[in-house]
Design an enzyme around this catalytic site. Structure first.
Site, mmCIF file in Angstrom:
data_model
loop_
_atom_site.group_PDB
_atom_site.id
_atom_site.type_symbol
_atom_site.label_atom_id
_atom_site.label_comp_id
_atom_site.label_asym_id
_atom_site.label_seq_id
_atom_site.Cartn_x
_atom_site.Cartn_y
_atom_site.Cartn_z
ATOM 1 N N GLU A 179 0.292 2.088 3.909
ATOM 2 C CA GLU A 179 1.597 1.493 4.242
ATOM 3 C C GLU A 179 2.552 1.535 3.047
ATOM 4 O O GLU A 179 3.415 0.669 2.885
ATOM 5 C CB GLU A 179 1.445 0.042 4.735
ATOM 6 N N GLY A 194 2.312 11.324 0.839
ATOM 7 C CA GLY A 194 2.074 10.161 1.676
ATOM 8 C C GLY A 194 3.252 9.212 1.668
ATOM 9 O O GLY A 194 3.779 8.834 2.708
ATOM 10 N N GLU A 225 0.687 13.369 5.007
ATOM 11 C CA GLU A 225 0.248 14.757 4.978
ATOM 12 C C GLU A 225 -0.665 14.979 3.779
ATOM 13 O O GLU A 225 -0.726 14.144 2.872
ATOM 14 C CB GLU A 225 1.467 15.678 4.938
ATOM 15 N N PRO A 226 -1.379 16.096 3.740
ATOM 16 C CA PRO A 226 -2.314 16.327 2.636
ATOM 17 C C PRO A 226 -1.661 16.278 1.255
ATOM 18 O O PRO A 226 -2.290 15.853 0.291
ATOM 19 C CB PRO A 226 -2.868 17.727 2.934
ATOM 20 N N ALA A 255 0.922 9.331 13.180
ATOM 21 C CA ALA A 255 0.692 10.491 12.312
ATOM 22 C C ALA A 255 1.904 10.722 11.418
ATOM 23 O O ALA A 255 2.906 11.306 11.852
ATOM 24 C CB ALA A 255 0.388 11.721 13.158
ATOM 25 N N GLY A 269 4.930 -3.771 9.415
ATOM 26 C CA GLY A 269 3.563 -3.391 9.082
ATOM 27 C C GLY A 269 3.124 -3.882 7.719
ATOM 28 O O GLY A 269 1.970 -4.277 7.532
ATOM 29 N N ARG A 270 4.026 -3.880 6.764
ATOM 30 C CA ARG A 270 3.649 -4.301 5.408
ATOM 31 C C ARG A 270 3.374 -5.791 5.320
ATOM 32 O O ARG A 270 2.537 -6.220 4.521
ATOM 33 C CB ARG A 270 4.736 -3.868 4.420
#
Length: 384
Positions: free
Chosen positions: A368, A134, A130-131, A127, A247-248
């Site tokens: 990402e 990013g 956020e709205p 998590a 991750g990328r």
């Protein structure tokens, strides 16, 4: 067509690549269209993937996983994403964020939280976004404050994979307010999804990746034990930076799989269809489009596998990870666009796989770290 051959893949990753390819052919490809149409969570495929040893295998052997390295995870990703991006993401997200706990958490945290995920008994999530933000990791507003022997978390998280389904999430929150050290103001926490004050609901239907589920999380005086802090307070930004480098590169594999799917569909279509008394593939303009698709895929794949080696060896990791992620995901967009053109009017039919691929490729260029942000990293970290 063997668009994702083993030639570039290190030998130690060949076995997992073949296992992923066989699993995708048996369990993902036959149901991909059905899950895309329904948008349901593919619990049965996830269960089969767990039994096949393809879930949470990046967790170390000490904690019940197989300890797959970056290159093995990349080999798996390109095969699964060629079959279907949404189902592949569900499989990948089953242990998302666990690597942060393994790399920086206490042994008791690994024992309590990692082992059930490695065993397939629990799901996790990460998590961060956020709205309202990013990519700006130093601009997040969800905050955690100390209250006795607990942390109290308030704020919102958005686009969180498994935010509803997960048993716990690794959550990024603000714990400091030093204007002279923006990057040292954030920490990572383990937040059980049954904690008081944790509320999550699925984000409405998406245009792509429909077999994966993302959530909007609201944290309203969400209380967790003091010891659920991961690692050192204030080190969250740096933990994420390291995590995203790996991750990328794997997201590069997402792009490679999708690009291969687009080429596969277009190749089959033009070789089976006739126009003006000959098969469509005999037209030079069509051949050039197919050649350009091959150029996009194979150049991106070469770069991505080279980047995987560099990142694994910690050689200017941020630069190489950004190159791989940007190049491969944009190659997927290029191949999907050309694949749509080659399908003509039939490309817009949702029953055709190329239309699913076309929608799916719009998403990895954003997650990402959006590709515009990756270009910032490439420029700033270039070895000049």
């Amino acid at each position: 067509m063997d668009l994702l051959s083993e030639k570039l893949v290190p030998e130690h990753a060949h076995e997992v690549k073949e296992e992923a390819r066989e699993f995708a052919a048996e369990h993902i490809e036959p149901v991909a269209g059905e899950y895309y149409a329904s948008g349901e969570y593919p619990w049965d495929v996830l269960e089969a993937a767990t039994e096949a040893g393809l879930v949470a295998q990046d967790i170390g052997e000490e904690w019940g996983g197989s300890g797959y390295d970056l290159q093995q995870m990349l080999a798996m990703a390109e095969e699964l994403y060629k079959a279907d991006a949404g189902i592949a993401l569900t499989i990948q997200l089953a242990s998302f964020g666990a690597e942060i706990v393994e790399d920086h958490g206490a042994d008791w945290q690994k024992e309590e939280f990692l082992k059930p995920v490695a065993a397939g008994d629990q799901l996790t999530g990460l998590a961060v976004s956020e709205p309202e933000t990013g990519s700006d990791l130093a601009g997040m507003t969800t905050a955690a404050e100390k209250d006795g022997d607990e942390w109290v978390i308030n704020g919102e998280k958005y686009w969180i994979g498994n935010g509803v389904e997960a048993d716990w999430v690794t959550l990024y929150a603000k714990t400091g307010d030093d204007p002279n050290d923006r990057y040292g103001n954030y920490s990572m926490f383990i937040v059980p999804t049954d904690a008081d004050g944790y509320h999550a609901e699925h984000i409405p239907e998406k245009m792509g990746f429909r077999a994966s589920k993302q959530a909007h999380i609201v944290l309203d005086d969400c209380r967790i034990p003091e010891e659920n802090l991961v690692g050192v307070e204030g080190a969250g930004f740096y933990m994420l930076a390291e995590f995203f480098n790996h991750g990328r590169v794997v997201v590069g594999g997402h792009g490679l799989g999708l690009a291969a799917a687009a080429i596969e569909e277009a190749w089959e279509f033009v070789h089976d269809r006739e126009a003006f008394g000959k098969t469509v593939d005999e037209f030079q303009a069509v051949q050039h489009k197919l050649a350009d698709m091959q150029l996009s895929l194979q150049s991106a794949r070469t770069l991505t596998w080279h980047a995987a080696e560099r990142v694994a060896n910690q050689e200017n990791s941020g630069y190489w990870a950004a190159l791989a992620k940007t190049n491969a995901t944009e190659a997927a967009m290029d191949c999907a666009e050309k694949g749509m053109q080659l399908h003509g009017g039939r490309s817009v039919l949702t029953e055709n796989r190329i239309s699913r691929v076309y929608r799916d490729v719009r998403i990895p260029v954003i997650y990402e770290g959006a590709n515009d942000i990756q270009r910032n990293l490439i420029y700033k970290q270039a070895p000049m």
